[in-house]
Design a protein around this motif. Structure first.
Motif, mmCIF file in Angstrom:
data_model
loop_
_atom_site.group_PDB
_atom_site.id
_atom_site.type_symbol
_atom_site.label_atom_id
_atom_site.label_comp_id
_atom_site.label_asym_id
_atom_site.label_seq_id
_atom_site.Cartn_x
_atom_site.Cartn_y
_atom_site.Cartn_z
ATOM 1 N N UNK A 183 -6.045 21.785 -23.155
ATOM 2 C CA UNK A 183 -5.450 21.400 -24.437
ATOM 3 C C UNK A 183 -5.169 19.900 -24.436
ATOM 4 N N UNK A 184 -5.548 19.238 -25.525
ATOM 5 C CA UNK A 184 -5.316 17.806 -25.678
ATOM 6 C C UNK A 184 -4.036 17.564 -26.466
ATOM 7 N N UNK A 185 -3.214 16.648 -25.964
ATOM 8 C CA UNK A 185 -2.059 16.155 -26.707
ATOM 9 C C UNK A 185 -2.410 14.742 -27.163
ATOM 10 N N UNK A 186 -2.523 14.514 -28.476
ATOM 11 C CA UNK A 186 -3.000 13.218 -28.976
ATOM 12 C C UNK A 186 -2.131 12.055 -28.527
ATOM 13 N N UNK A 187 -2.786 10.923 -28.304
ATOM 14 C CA UNK A 187 -2.079 9.676 -27.994
ATOM 15 C C UNK A 187 -1.758 8.945 -29.291
ATOM 16 N N UNK A 188 -0.926 7.934 -29.175
ATOM 17 C CA UNK A 188 -0.623 7.074 -30.321
ATOM 18 C C UNK A 188 -1.577 5.890 -30.401
ATOM 19 N N UNK A 230 5.763 9.640 -25.741
ATOM 20 C CA UNK A 230 6.499 10.324 -24.676
ATOM 21 C C UNK A 230 6.440 11.830 -24.942
ATOM 22 N N UNK A 231 5.921 12.575 -23.962
ATOM 23 C CA UNK A 231 5.626 13.998 -24.154
ATOM 24 C C UNK A 231 6.654 14.930 -23.504
ATOM 25 N N UNK A 232 7.722 14.385 -22.975
ATOM 26 C CA UNK A 232 8.643 15.172 -22.149
ATOM 27 C C UNK A 232 9.192 16.401 -22.867
ATOM 28 N N UNK A 233 9.864 16.208 -23.985
ATOM 29 C CA UNK A 233 10.527 17.331 -24.654
ATOM 30 C C UNK A 233 9.539 18.386 -25.147
ATOM 31 N N UNK A 234 8.412 18.002 -25.775
ATOM 32 C CA UNK A 234 7.441 19.026 -26.175
ATOM 33 C C UNK A 234 6.869 19.813 -24.997
ATOM 34 N N UNK A 302 -8.781 7.501 -24.932
ATOM 35 C CA UNK A 302 -9.686 7.905 -26.015
ATOM 36 C C UNK A 302 -9.021 8.826 -27.032
ATOM 37 N N UNK A 303 -7.704 8.695 -27.179
ATOM 38 C CA UNK A 303 -6.988 9.500 -28.156
ATOM 39 C C UNK A 303 -6.294 10.719 -27.586
ATOM 40 N N UNK A 304 -6.427 10.914 -26.271
ATOM 41 C CA UNK A 304 -5.785 12.052 -25.603
ATOM 42 C C UNK A 304 -4.830 11.506 -24.543
ATOM 43 N N UNK A 327 3.457 17.690 -32.366
ATOM 44 C CA UNK A 327 2.285 17.256 -31.586
ATOM 45 C C UNK A 327 1.082 18.069 -32.050
ATOM 46 N N UNK A 328 0.084 17.401 -32.614
ATOM 47 C CA UNK A 328 -1.087 18.092 -33.160
ATOM 48 C C UNK A 328 -2.062 18.455 -32.035
ATOM 49 N N UNK A 329 -1.631 19.368 -31.169
ATOM 50 C CA UNK A 329 -2.416 19.762 -29.999
ATOM 51 C C UNK A 329 -3.644 20.570 -30.406
ATOM 52 N N UNK A 330 -4.695 20.479 -29.594
ATOM 53 C CA UNK A 330 -5.919 21.220 -29.866
ATOM 54 C C UNK A 330 -6.729 21.348 -28.578
#
Length: 345
Positions: A183-188, A230-234, A302-304, A327-330
């Motif tokens: 699963x990808x978590x998008x970057x900013x 920052x991805x900690x809480x999700x 690259x966006x991930x 987080x628009x994960x996919x």
């Protein structure tokens, strides 16, 4: 500190009083990060933290350290210093969350050519914001004035974080198997990696960083300074709803280096390249710099910004959890039986 002044030290280029003034200016931001476990305020020789160990059978401390890198040069050129502190925190806490640890506290270190209290306080305000986003306390730090070894405008920002996880909950990929979902978590955006190449591509020392790009809906300088997600809480929330077998923070080295770090021998990642949602900044950079696609995936996110590997039957629950946290994960691929650590289809 009224009686603390050294005329000789000042003549050598170090303004002790500027350091004290900076501490006063940053106190409010620092205090805003304090959790009940913090035992001391700012200004002591060490930060004291009494962790709440309730519900943890075998507490394991996890630490991570990093800096902003040469992204700080963009901040210098744009004279915008309130966001790179977020990058500094993100580079550390996003690492320690990869083993399932909750960040507890953070300390920063600022080396600066000339101590301008307002500038230092602004840098620390970004660090404090990163700490608030990740739920950890900024319990200390250090500012060092370096006349003669840095120009007056130069600075470098680094830090480290300590987190905690119950030993039985450490994410160690032991249960990972073929068929697990990546699963990808998008970057900013670019986050805080590869900026030596970024600066070369855009020739930032001579470029007009205020140049507006329609594809970005902002100037190139603004795009380059977007802070790291920052991805900690999700991630902590998703861990309660899904079976997660591996997490990778996609930093320097891109896909090729970082995704395999969470995968055991005998298994590999099969990534569907066309499924990777790549923001415009990477496409612009690849075009302007004439960079081969492999180098792009081997240098940038690259966006991930992070990948999470879940069991096939709980992947949907993980994606739903991330989406609930904004987080628009996919899914971008699967784990396969392979001696090749990563492949693209």
């Amino acid at each position: 500190m009224e009686n603390s002044y050294s005329e000789s030290y000042a003549a050598a280029g170090v303004n002790i009083n500027a350091g004290y003034e900076g501490v006063q200016l940053m106190k409010k931001d620092v205090a805003s990060t304090f959790t009940p476990e913090v035992l001391t305020g700012i200004g002591g020789f060490g930060g004291l933290f009494a962790p709440d160990l309730s519900g943890i059978k075998e507490p394991v401390l996890v630490s991570g350290t990093d800096g902003v890198g040469t992204k700080q040069r963009i901040a210098q050129l744009m004279e915008k210093f309130d966001t790179v502190g977020i990058d500094c925190v993100a580079m550390c806490v996003n690492d320690i969350i990869c083993c399932g640890a909750k960040p507890l506290f953070f300390l920063d270190y600022i080396a600066i050519g000339k101590n301008i209290p307002e500038k230092v306080a602004t840098l620390v305000s970004g660090v404090a914001e990163g700490c608030r986003q990740s739920g950890c306390a900024l319990i200390g730090g250090e500012t060092a004035e370096h006349p003669g070894t840095m120009t007056a405008d130069d600075f470098d920002l680094a830090g480290f974080s300590v987190g905690i996880v119950d030993k039985c909950k450490i994410i160690n990929n032991d249960e990972m198997k073929a068929g697990d979902v990546i699963i990808a978590l998008p970057s900013t955006g670019i986050h805080s990696n590869g900026f030596s190449l970024v600066r070369k591509v855009f020739d930032v020392e001579n470029a007009d960083l205020s140049k507006y790009y329609d594809e970005l809906s902002m100037s190139i300088g603004e795009s380059l300074l977007i802070p790291t997600k920052i991805y900690v809480k999700p991630v902590l929330n998703a861990l309660e709803k899904s079976v997660i077998h591996g997490i990778s923070h996609i930093t320097g080295g891109g896909f090729y280096e970082n995704i395999p770090r969470s995968i055991p021998d005998g298994l590999g990642a099969k990534v569907v390249k066309s499924d990777v949602k790549t923001p415009a900044i990477f496409k612009i950079m690849q075009s302007v710099g004439n960079i081969p696609e492999r180098d792009m995936f081997n240098t940038f996110n690259m966006g991930v910004g992070m990948t999470v590997i879940c069991s096939e039957d709980t992947a949907d629950a993980a994606i739903a959890s991330f989406k609930a946290d904004g987080i628009d994960a996919y899914a971008i691929g699967t784990v396969v039986a392979s001696e090749e650590k990563i492949s693209f289809v």
